[in-house]
Design a protein around this motif. Sequence first.
Motif, PDB file in Angstrom:
ATOM      1  N   SER A 198       0.595  -1.055   0.030  1.00 27.84           N
ATOM      2  CA  SER A 198      -0.084   0.072   0.059  1.00 27.84           C
ATOM      3  C   SER A 198       0.909   1.140   0.068  1.00 27.84           C
ATOM      4  CB  SER A 198      -0.921   0.180   1.333  1.00 27.84           C
ATOM      5  OG  SER A 198      -1.552   1.207   1.168  1.00 27.84           O
ATOM      6  N   GLU A 199       0.484   2.254  -0.813  1.00 27.35           N
ATOM      7  CA  GLU A 199       1.067   3.586  -0.679  1.00 27.35           C
ATOM      8  C   GLU A 199       0.003   4.820  -0.706  1.00 27.35           C
ATOM      9  OE1 GLU A 199       4.895   4.095  -3.460  1.00 27.35           O
ATOM     10  OE2 GLU A 199       3.488   2.795  -4.555  1.00 27.35           O
ATOM     11  N   ILE A 200       0.326   5.750  -0.113  1.00 28.90           N
ATOM     12  CA  ILE A 200      -0.666   6.899  -0.024  1.00 28.90           C
ATOM     13  C   ILE A 200      -0.030   7.878  -0.571  1.00 28.90           C
ATOM     14  CG2 ILE A 200      -1.675   8.692   1.668  1.00 28.90           C
ATOM     15  CD1 ILE A 200      -2.448   5.739   2.019  1.00 28.90           C
ATOM     16  N   THR A 201      -0.927   8.529  -1.829  1.00 25.68           N
ATOM     17  CA  THR A 201      -0.364   9.411  -2.958  1.00 25.68           C
ATOM     18  C   THR A 201      -1.359  10.656  -2.913  1.00 25.68           C
ATOM     19  OG1 THR A 201      -1.392   8.532  -4.805  1.00 25.68           O
ATOM     20  CG2 THR A 201       0.604   7.457  -4.132  1.00 25.68           C
ATOM     21  N   TYR A 202      -0.868  11.702  -3.356  1.00 20.84           N
ATOM     22  CA  TYR A 202      -1.507  12.828  -3.691  1.00 20.84           C
ATOM     23  C   TYR A 202      -1.300  13.191  -5.110  1.00 20.84           C
ATOM     24  CZ  TYR A 202      -1.964  14.040   1.183  1.00 20.84           C
ATOM     25  OH  TYR A 202      -2.347  14.142   2.578  1.00 20.84           O
ATOM     26  N   LEU A 203      -2.341  13.779  -5.754  1.00 15.22           N
ATOM     27  CA  LEU A 203      -2.409  13.914  -7.027  1.00 15.22           C
ATOM     28  C   LEU A 203      -1.535  15.588  -7.070  1.00 15.22           C
ATOM     29  CD1 LEU A 203      -5.861  14.110  -8.857  1.00 15.22           C
ATOM     30  CD2 LEU A 203      -3.809  13.155  -9.876  1.00 15.22           C
ATOM     31  N   VAL A 204      -0.593  15.483  -7.898  1.00 13.47           N
ATOM     32  CA  VAL A 204       0.129  16.827  -8.133  1.00 13.47           C
ATOM     33  C   VAL A 204      -0.851  18.097  -8.233  1.00 13.47           C
ATOM     34  CG1 VAL A 204       2.349  15.679  -8.469  1.00 13.47           C
ATOM     35  CG2 VAL A 204       0.881  16.679 -10.289  1.00 13.47           C
ATOM     36  N   PRO A 205      -0.675  19.482  -7.818  1.00 12.93           N
ATOM     37  CA  PRO A 205      -1.383  20.475  -8.064  1.00 12.93           C
ATOM     38  C   PRO A 205      -1.993  20.909  -9.485  1.00 12.93           C
ATOM     39  CG  PRO A 205       0.342  21.004  -6.378  1.00 12.93           C
ATOM     40  CD  PRO A 205       0.751  19.800  -7.190  1.00 12.93           C
ATOM     41  N   TRP A 206      -0.668  20.485 -10.379  1.00 10.18           N
ATOM     42  CA  TRP A 206      -0.906  20.877 -11.730  1.00 10.18           C
ATOM     43  C   TRP A 206      -1.474  19.985 -12.669  1.00 10.18           C
ATOM     44  CZ3 TRP A 206       2.206  17.487 -14.692  1.00 10.18           C
ATOM     45  CH2 TRP A 206       3.256  16.916 -13.961  1.00 10.18           C
ATOM     46  N   CYS A 207      -2.200  18.809 -12.035  1.00 12.78           N
ATOM     47  CA  CYS A 207      -2.682  17.664 -12.665  1.00 12.78           C
ATOM     48  C   CYS A 207      -4.224  17.294 -11.829  1.00 12.78           C
ATOM     49  CB  CYS A 207      -1.910  16.555 -12.730  1.00 12.78           C
ATOM     50  SG  CYS A 207      -2.484  14.992 -13.252  1.00 12.78           S
ATOM     51  N   LYS A 208      -5.293  16.918 -12.666  1.00  9.58           N
ATOM     52  CA  LYS A 208      -6.530  16.448 -12.111  1.00  9.58           C
ATOM     53  C   LYS A 208      -6.333  15.150 -12.921  1.00  9.58           C
ATOM     54  CE  LYS A 208      -9.417  18.842 -15.599  1.00  9.58           C
ATOM     55  NZ  LYS A 208     -10.693  19.633 -15.667  1.00  9.58           N
ATOM     56  N   LEU A 209      -7.272  14.300 -12.060  1.00 11.72           N
ATOM     57  CA  LEU A 209      -7.630  13.079 -12.638  1.00 11.72           C
ATOM     58  C   LEU A 209      -8.622  13.229 -13.694  1.00 11.72           C
ATOM     59  CD1 LEU A 209      -6.607  10.004 -11.634  1.00 11.72           C
ATOM     60  CD2 LEU A 209      -8.993   9.941 -10.590  1.00 11.72           C
ATOM     61  N   GLU A 210      -8.245  12.401 -14.843  1.00 10.50           N
ATOM     62  CA  GLU A 210      -8.819  12.555 -16.073  1.00 10.50           C
ATOM     63  C   GLU A 210      -9.327  11.111 -16.592  1.00 10.50           C
ATOM     64  OE1 GLU A 210      -9.663  15.104 -17.808  1.00 10.50           O
ATOM     65  OE2 GLU A 210      -8.340  16.627 -17.296  1.00 10.50           O
ATOM     66  N   LYS A 211     -10.576  11.134 -16.848  1.00  9.42           N
ATOM     67  CA  LYS A 211     -11.028   9.616 -17.422  1.00  9.42           C
ATOM     68  C   LYS A 211     -10.777   9.637 -18.838  1.00  9.42           C
ATOM     69  CE  LYS A 211     -15.079   6.732 -17.282  1.00  9.42           C
ATOM     70  NZ  LYS A 211     -16.775   6.651 -16.731  1.00  9.42           N
ATOM     71  N   PRO A 212     -10.106   8.676 -19.410  1.00  9.72           N
ATOM     72  CA  PRO A 212     -10.191   8.557 -20.901  1.00  9.72           C
ATOM     73  C   PRO A 212     -11.549   8.382 -21.589  1.00  9.72           C
ATOM     74  CG  PRO A 212      -8.471   7.064 -19.696  1.00  9.72           C
ATOM     75  CD  PRO A 212      -9.627   7.568 -18.681  1.00  9.72           C
ATOM     76  N   PRO A 213     -11.413   8.727 -22.872  1.00  8.40           N
ATOM     77  CA  PRO A 213     -12.752   8.723 -23.843  1.00  8.40           C
ATOM     78  C   PRO A 213     -13.255   7.414 -23.744  1.00  8.40           C
ATOM     79  CG  PRO A 213     -10.728   9.164 -25.232  1.00  8.40           C
ATOM     80  CD  PRO A 213     -10.176   9.140 -23.648  1.00  8.40           C
TER      81      PRO A 213
END
Length: 247
Positions: A126-141
């Motif tokens: 297990s790892e705990i991670t944060y999204l970096v500020p310049w990126c948001k989670l994107e759902k592929p098309p």
Amino acid sequence: MLALGKSLTKALAARTLAPQVCSSFATGPRQYDGTFYEFRTYCVKPSKMNEFLENVKKNIHLQTAHSELVGFWSVECGGRIDKVFHIWKYDNFAHQTEVRKALANDKEWREQLLIPTLGLTDKQESEITYLVPWCKLEKPPKEGVYELVTFQMKPGGPALWGDAFKRAVNAHVTLGYSKLVGVFHTEYGALNRVHVLWWNESADGRAAGRHQSHEDPRVVAAVRESVNYLVSQKNMLLIPISISLLK
């Protein structure tokens, strides 16, 4: 006493005027809202993968009733085989604690999902991670394949290597060689580690884009700068299973 006062004044002034080391890669803005992502990797016992996946598909609803599943993949290649990787989203650490308490009190979850999982796996990470500020989670098309690339960077944190790393990632994104899903910085686990999750329509499409990017001087220049701070890197080709939000 007067000399001491003057020295203290000079020290405070110097501290105030000193340039502040910062980076666009720092995870502060994400940490303020608390949201983080738990990366879980399970090594399934040899010959037990089909049994494991069937049980997960049948009973994962017992866990998603309490927490949010982002994605669930089987590892196609890259490292050990018979391995699965999944991402869970939490509002904050208090939320994660509440979820774990609820699951611990859920007899159906323990008997139908937890116990079989423990019997079919021989290692869990297990790892705990944060999204970096310049990126948001994107759902592929649409449906495709995923690549998780893990970078172990030199000690010093994002203030040292964050901007160069951002330029290397954005060079691939801007030029369209692959679709970026998310960039994650580890909070608990191996520190100075960054995970980049990419999407492609197919493994062959990913290979073609990679070969083209290696010949693009704009990508080469950005990567050459970032690699100065790199210790090691590895990747995995991921195939989403039916329960995954990211397909």
